[in-house]
Enzyme design. Structure first.
Site, PDB file in Angstrom:
ATOM      1  N   LYS A  28       0.844  -1.206   0.000  1.00 44.33           N
ATOM      2  CA  LYS A  28       0.000   0.000   0.000  1.00 44.33           C
ATOM      3  C   LYS A  28       0.878   1.254   0.000  1.00 44.33           C
ATOM      4  CE  LYS A  28      -3.811  -2.511   2.086  1.00 44.33           C
ATOM      5  NZ  LYS A  28      -4.478  -3.014   3.303  1.00 44.33           N
ATOM      6  N   GLN A  85      -4.338  -1.646   9.683  1.00 42.58           N
ATOM      7  CA  GLN A  85      -4.266  -2.933   9.000  1.00 42.58           C
ATOM      8  C   GLN A  85      -4.942  -4.026   9.838  1.00 42.58           C
ATOM      9  OE1 GLN A  85      -3.118  -3.558   5.816  1.00 42.58           O
ATOM     10  NE2 GLN A  85      -3.922  -5.610   6.140  1.00 42.58           N
ATOM     11  N   ASP A 127     -10.541   3.374   4.544  1.00 47.01           N
ATOM     12  CA  ASP A 127     -10.620   1.918   4.395  1.00 47.01           C
ATOM     13  C   ASP A 127     -12.057   1.436   4.657  1.00 47.01           C
ATOM     14  OD1 ASP A 127      -9.290  -0.445   3.735  1.00 47.01           O
ATOM     15  OD2 ASP A 127      -8.862  -0.961   5.814  1.00 47.01           O
TER      16      ASP A 127
END
Ligand code: NAP
Length: 280
Positions: A53, A97, A120
């Site tokens: 990413k 994450q 996200d």
């Protein structure tokens, strides 16, 4: 029959061209978009995902700030760290994450993300917006899968879509997005009975479990659209590939299907967050 490829690399590349253009407009106006990535612990797969990413960010002109935290960190300390990023005017987007180590309350950590920076799509606010069909940041993997299906003009209305997996970041929102597109949705999970028979009636399958080759090629309806969102060590997905290529009408490869789309969505939503914060 050999299935056609749902090529996530090619579709993501097109999306990232647009992201790069939009990032350069922001940069020229005074400040590049900036994504904070938060990684807790040293799980190899998670480290790889974060690295990918961050690399992709730099390729499209998004700055990134990496925050790597010890696996032993407590929930309150992690929450405080994320709250600080939420309050930091120099940060446009925050990625925590998933998964975090088991002793941490992941939901509490997600909820510390300012919804305006939830690129996200993991907060309750984003989830509710997605479920209600309102504008908001989408959960990146299911959002990316929908974009992949759209790129190949796969019809969804009235079709039977089976989502295998119901995690909060993938399976559950995937089904909601498909429902929002008028598919008839069935969820399967670890307690489901008769998975093979249910899959045999699916026009569209999204496999999102994390068990290599759980979905056998012989269970699939000939011509079905099959998205393999699973990823396990050794580049193995949740679908029995390559045998499924002889049955499915469309199939996403592993790697090169869902993974690149997830990252493209994250970066696109980061630029969107930066534009909104810049008043654009
Ligand atoms: P997760 O949180 O572990 O959820 C797995 C889901 O699969 C659960 O809902 C579980 O059911 C269900 N399940 C387990 N065994 C099953 C079985 N035998 N039959 C049917 N369902 C079963 O995993 P996740 O985070 O959603 O990730 C799933 C996979 O997607 C993993 O391989 C992950 O690496 C991959 N992934 C890929 C990307 C990408 O960008 N490519 C992004 C995210 C995740 P219960 O709810 O009943 O436990």
């Amino acid at each position: 029959m050999t299935s056609q490829v749902l090529d996530g690399v090619a579709v993501a590349k097109e999306i990232l061209k647009g992201v790069s253009r939009r990032a350069s407009v922001l940069r020229d106006a005074g400040r590049a978009p900036r994504l904070a990535t938060v990684l807790v612990g040293d799980d190899d797969a998670s480290k790889t995902y974060v690295r990918m990413k961050v690399n992709r960010c730099s390729e499209v002109g998004i700055e990134s700030v990496r925050i790597d935290l010890d696996a032993e960190i407590s929930t309150p300390v992690l929450v405080a760290q994320i709250e600080a990023l939420s309050a930091d005017p120099a940060i446009d987007g925050i990625l925590l994450q998933h998964p975090v180590p088991g002793h941490i309350d992941e939901r509490a950590a997600f909820e510390a993300i300012d919804p305006a920076k939830d690129v996200d799509g993991v907060t309750r606010t984003s989830f509710a917006a997605m479920a209600l069909g309102n504008p908001g940041f989408q959960s990146c993997t299911p959002g990316g899968i929908l974009r992949l299906l759209d790129a190949y003009e796969i019809p969804l209305e009235g079709r039977h879509a089976v989502v295998v997996g119901r995690s909060h970041i993938l399976g559950l929102p995937m089904g909601m997005l498909l429902l929002g597109r008028d598919a008839t949705v069935t969820y399967c999970h670890s307690r489901t009975r008769g998975l093979a028979e249910i899959l045999g009636r699916a026009d569209v399958v999204v496999a999102a479990v994390g068990t290599p080759e759980l979905v056998r090629a012989r269970w699939l309806k000939p011509g079905a659209v099959v998205v393999d969102a699973g990823y396990s060590a050794g580049d193995r997905g949740d679908v029995e590939q390559p045998a499924a290529r002889e049955v499915a009408g469309w199939l996403s490869p592993v790697p090169g299907g869902v993974g690149p789309m997830t990252i493209a969505m994250l970066l696109e939503q980061t630029v969107t967050a930066a534009e909104r914060r810049a008043g654009g």
